[in-house]
Design an enzyme around this catalytic site. Structure first.
Site, PDB file in Angstrom:
ATOM      1  N   LYS A  34       0.840  -1.196   0.000  1.00 17.51           N
ATOM      2  CA  LYS A  34       0.000   0.000   0.000  1.00 17.51           C
ATOM      3  C   LYS A  34       0.883   1.257   0.000  1.00 17.51           C
ATOM      4  CE  LYS A  34      -0.200  -0.136   5.040  1.00 17.51           C
ATOM      5  NZ  LYS A  34      -1.040  -0.128   6.241  1.00 17.51           N
ATOM      6  N   TYR A 254      18.349  28.990   7.882  1.00 12.78           N
ATOM      7  CA  TYR A 254      17.190  29.709   8.417  1.00 12.78           C
ATOM      8  C   TYR A 254      17.174  29.622   9.942  1.00 12.78           C
ATOM      9  CZ  TYR A 254      15.186  29.952   3.720  1.00 12.78           C
ATOM     10  OH  TYR A 254      14.959  30.219   2.393  1.00 12.78           O
TER      11      TYR A 254
END
Length: 378
Positions: A34, A254
């Protein structure tokens, strides 16, 4: 330069399948593929495992995709069907839905014409997600066995909630419930997921349902696939695109969340959360350069991350970088990112190129199309 790319060892799923069969030699195997085969490519992995006893997917559309691609093995649908339209689709495509709720029983009973619908009936033994409690389970079985639509005997299944916890009394309790409720009933049994296969002998019944183990990853916290003789299928790689000397006290990235403790060679790697590498992988997350573990330094950005090259003095622009896989277990990266390996593998994005490795040749392909991946010679 090939940007961020994933190297898939397509011999590894069969190796891992053999380890499953060694653990459960008397069980048939339903390979759970899946979620795009846990990020590895639904059709790619199905083709690598051709001839297996059965596959399992989560949803009807995944099963249809396999059928339309020519996959003829049995296919279980773990979430079953939720409408009469989906019931007709599973019949047409010869899928095997899991029946987990009484509304599905009622939909089946409403079909007057006979057929040969293969289903799995799910008992909830304590997961409290999908599945019928004992009384409803037995009623559903009785009613389904009378249906002219349903093939009998009906196989019976459950799912373990805490099989990844060693010596967990709850798993023993779930197994006790399942065997008590199903005692004397017809139909094959299926219980074990990857953790159940590797750790819980009582869960190795007529069918086992390996998922993450097929991709070379341990289902247990603080353990690696290699602990179970599993081979990683995916290696996520990129390259150094810049070397940047910085001074002690310089902030990186950042938010300036990494401060150089001394004069440092910083490497910039062409991969980021836009490729599926976890933004939560903070300072100190390992990456592999020249077979040396070095560490993420600074916040992961969309397209790049930075690493401290203090222990890799020979590293230069163009050198390969392994983010996880060969030599660096994905389990280690997941632990540093505060998550589980499943999420990392499933999160790899469509812009990551795929290289398929074989024993005799190597091919490069763009991200898989619904029918057949386009391959380009490497």
């Amino acid at each position: 330069m090939i940007p961020a790319h994933a190297v898939l060892d397509l011999a590894a799923p069969r190796h891992n399948l053999e380890q499953v069969r060694r653990c459960a030699p008397d069980s048939k195997v339903m390979a759970v593929i899946k979620a795009n085969a846990y990020g590895h490519g639904l059709l790619r992995i199905a083709r690598a495992l051709r001839g297996i006893d059965a596959f399992a997917v989560a949803r009807v559309d995944e099963g249809i995709r396999l059928r339309e691609a020519g996959i003829r093995e049995r296919i279980g649908v773990l979430e079953g069907f939720i409408s009469t339209e989906e019931l007709e689709l599973v019949r047409y495509h010869h899928l095997e839905p899991v029946v987990h709720s009484m509304y599905q029983v009622e939909m089946i009973e409403a079909v007057s014409r006979p057929g040969s619908l293969a289903i799995w009936l799910k008992l909830d033994t304590g997961m409290n997600r999908l599945g019928l409690p004992e009384a409803a389970f037995l009623e559903a079985l009785r009613r389904l066995e009378k249906s002219a639509l349903v093939r009998t005997p009906i196989p019976l299944m459950t799912h373990l909630a805490r099989a990844d916890e060693f010596d967990c009394a709850e798993t023993d309790r779930q197994l006790d419930v399942f065997y008590r409720v199903t005692e004397g009933l017809k139909g094959e049994r299926s219980i074990a997921n990857s953790a159940g296969i590797l750790r819980w002998p009582r869960a190795r019944s007529d069918w086992v349902r390996p998922g993450i183990a097929l991709f070379g990853v341990s289902p247990f916290p603080h353990r690696k696939g290699l602990d179970h003789n599993l081979r990683a299928v995916m290696t996520l790689r990129s390259e150094l695109i810049a070397i940047k000397p910085i001074e002690a006290g310089d902030a990186v990235g950042y938010g300036g969340c990494w401060i150089a403790p001394a004069t440092t060679r910083l490497g910039v790697v062409a991969i980021g959360y836009g490729d599926g590498y976890p933004r939560a992988a903070g300072n100190g997350t390992p990456v592999l350069i020249d077979n040396i573990r070095t560490l993420v330094a600074g916040r992961v950005s969309m397209d790049m991350l930075t690493v401290d090259l203090s222990h890799c003095p020979a590293a230069g622009v163009g050198d390969p970088v392994i983010l996880w896989g060969d030599g660096l277990p994905v389990e280690d990266v997941a632990e540093h990112a505060g998550t589980i390996p499943y999420t990392l593998l499933c999160a790899v994005t469509q812009r990551v190129r795929v290289i398929e490795e074989y024993s005799e040749s190597r091919n490069v392909s763009d991200p898989e199309t619904p029918d057949n991946p386009r391959k380009v010679a490497n």
